[in-house]
Design a protein around this motif. Structure first.
Motif, PDB file in Angstrom:
ATOM      1  N   ALA A   1       8.110  18.208  -9.650  1.00 15.09           N
ATOM      2  CA  ALA A   1       7.920  17.027 -10.496  1.00 15.09           C
ATOM      3  C   ALA A   1       9.164  16.136 -10.475  1.00 15.09           C
ATOM      4  N   ILE A   2      10.339  16.761 -10.518  1.00 12.21           N
ATOM      5  CA  ILE A   2      11.606  15.998 -10.478  1.00 12.21           C
ATOM      6  C   ILE A   2      11.739  15.260  -9.142  1.00 12.21           C
ATOM      7  N   ILE A   3      11.346  15.932  -8.045  1.00 13.90           N
ATOM      8  CA  ILE A   3      11.418  15.311  -6.721  1.00 13.90           C
ATOM      9  C   ILE A   3      10.477  14.111  -6.634  1.00 13.90           C
ATOM     10  N   ILE A   4       9.275  14.234  -7.209  1.00  9.75           N
ATOM     11  CA  ILE A   4       8.309  13.117  -7.209  1.00  9.75           C
ATOM     12  C   ILE A   4       8.866  11.931  -7.985  1.00  9.75           C
TER      13      ILE A   4
ATOM     14  N   PRO B   1       0.797  -1.235   0.000  1.00  6.94           N
ATOM     15  CA  PRO B   1       0.000   0.000   0.000  1.00  6.94           C
ATOM     16  C   PRO B   1       0.829   1.283   0.000  1.00  6.94           C
ATOM     17  N   SER B   2       1.924   1.308   0.774  1.00  2.00           N
ATOM     18  CA  SER B   2       2.762   2.517   0.831  1.00  2.00           C
ATOM     19  C   SER B   2       3.432   2.789  -0.511  1.00  2.00           C
ATOM     20  N   THR B   3       3.871   1.745  -1.189  1.00  2.00           N
ATOM     21  CA  THR B   3       4.515   1.897  -2.501  1.00  2.00           C
ATOM     22  C   THR B   3       3.503   2.392  -3.527  1.00  2.00           C
TER      23      THR B   3
ATOM     24  N   ILE C   1      11.358   7.845   3.518  1.00  2.00           N
ATOM     25  CA  ILE C   1      12.096   8.889   2.792  1.00  2.00           C
ATOM     26  C   ILE C   1      11.372   9.245   1.496  1.00  2.00           C
ATOM     27  N   ALA C   2      10.913   8.225   0.757  1.00  2.00           N
ATOM     28  CA  ALA C   2      10.186   8.451  -0.499  1.00  2.00           C
ATOM     29  C   ALA C   2       8.897   9.227  -0.249  1.00  2.00           C
ATOM     30  N   ALA C   3       8.176   8.877   0.819  1.00  2.00           N
ATOM     31  CA  ALA C   3       6.918   9.551   1.149  1.00  2.00           C
ATOM     32  C   ALA C   3       7.161  11.014   1.520  1.00  2.00           C
ATOM     33  N   MET C   4       8.229  11.285   2.266  1.00  3.72           N
ATOM     34  CA  MET C   4       8.552  12.662   2.659  1.00  3.72           C
ATOM     35  C   MET C   4       8.950  13.494   1.437  1.00  3.72           C
ATOM     36  N   LEU C   5       9.756  12.911   0.552  1.00  2.00           N
ATOM     37  CA  LEU C   5      10.135  13.609  -0.680  1.00  2.00           C
ATOM     38  C   LEU C   5       8.902  13.866  -1.553  1.00  2.00           C
TER      39      LEU C   5
ATOM     40  N   ALA D   1      11.495  10.315  -5.901  1.00  7.04           N
ATOM     41  CA  ALA D   1      10.893   9.528  -4.814  1.00  7.04           C
ATOM     42  C   ALA D   1      10.482   8.152  -5.318  1.00  7.04           C
ATOM     43  N   ASN D   2       9.959   8.106  -6.535  1.00  6.61           N
ATOM     44  CA  ASN D   2       9.556   6.826  -7.113  1.00  6.61           C
ATOM     45  C   ASN D   2      10.765   5.961  -7.484  1.00  6.61           C
TER      46      ASN D   2
END
Length: 309
Positions: A152-155, A118-120, A295-299, A158-159
């Motif tokens: 957009a680059i940060i998103i 779910p988090s991914t 970390i991915a969620a925060m970014l 994160a992925n």
């Protein structure tokens, strides 16, 4: 004298009743209320659905069943909104096109939810925002805004963090399905410009889940016995809770954007990623790449904030 006292008492309690009911109804005019409902229902849906569909045999049949029960539960919320329908035929044509795209995205999302945590999935879902920025620049000739590009680059970054596993980028078919579904969802949003504003919101939700269910049933050539057989493989209680929570999630997400500022609501919605990661860790004792997920969620949240500035 007794009559006078009874009348006063009756008037007092009637007044108090109107105040209480009035205050409760006012709660549903606040964007904060709908955001809270969205966060709770989105997290509940993610985890109950994950449990319910462990024995999935056919993702297409599962999509039809989920959409059907979600439409049924949405009927409960019809009285919450003023019943309106548009008179412009072009709106119905647009809605038909959009629901066709929703049929594809729902089908892809159901299978990708089956294969992803779910988090991914919550983080990947925000790729639709990146695609919408791209479509806005290319098709709507919107201006290039530095903060949006950085966001957009940060998103995207994160992925990539989520795709990074054991020293290399690992992308499976569920990851790809989610990528495609977010692209198509962004395309549907480009076409669907505030169509929900013309309808009773619960009725609009019923339309946007029932018509895709019909499309999938027709093109997949599913029969009623196929759906019954598939339904018997699921955990019934968890499945019904998932359908109810998906109904709430769909309604509350649209209502939040209708009442609130997109720049505020959108970043708050991304908290589902962190919430899902915490639930996976604390409740389900899933320690797999927990730090990566947080970390991915925060970014992701930072990226969405920059986009919405």
């Amino acid at each position: 004298m007794l009559y006078f006292k009874e009348n006063v008492i009756f008037t007092f309690f009637s007044f108090r009743y109107k105040i209480v009911i009035g205050d409760k109804m006012k709660l549903f005019e606040l964007w904060e209320t709908w955001v809270a409902i969205y966060l709770a229902s989105a997290v509940l849906f993610a985890h109950t659905f994950k449990v319910a569909n462990r024995n999935m045999k056919d993702a297409g049949a599962l999509t039809i069943l989920l959409e059907f029960f979600t439409a049924l539960f949405s009927i409960l919320f019809l009285p919450l909104f003023k019943f309106t329908v548009p008179n412009d035929p072009s709106i119905y044509v647009t809605l038909l096109i959009v629901t066709g795209l929703y049929a594809i995205t729902d089908r892809l999302n159901i299978e990708s939810r089956y294969g992803l945590e779910p988090s991914t999935f919550s983080v990947l879902k925000q790729l639709s925002t990146v695609f919408m920025i791209f479509f806005g620049i290319v098709f709507l000739k919107e201006k290039l805004v530095v903060t949006r590009i950085i966001g957009a680059i940060i998103i995207i970054f994160a992925n990539l963090i989520l795709a990074f596993e054991k020293g290399k980028i690992k992308i499976n078919k569920y990851f790809v399905m989610s990528f495609i579904s977010n692209f198509l969802f962004a395309l549907a949003m480009l076409i669907n410009v505030n169509i929900s504003d013309y309808f009773n919101l619960a009725f609009y939700t019923i339309i946007t889940v029932s018509i895709p269910a019909v499309f999938i049933k027709l093109f997949g050539r599913y029969k009623v016995r196929d759906l019954k057989r598939e339904f018997h493989t699921y955990h019934k209680k968890q499945f019904l809770i998932a359908a109810l929570s998906w109904s709430l999630m769909l309604i509350s997400s649209v209502r939040s954007y209708q009442l609130g500022d997109i720049a505020v609501v959108a970043p708050i919605f991304t908290l589902t990623s962190i919430m899902n990661a915490m639930i996976e860790f604390l409740v389900f004792k899933n320690k797999n790449r927990f730090v990566q997920k947080v970390i991915a969620a925060m970014l992701l949240t930072l990226g969405v904030i920059l986009i919405k500035l």
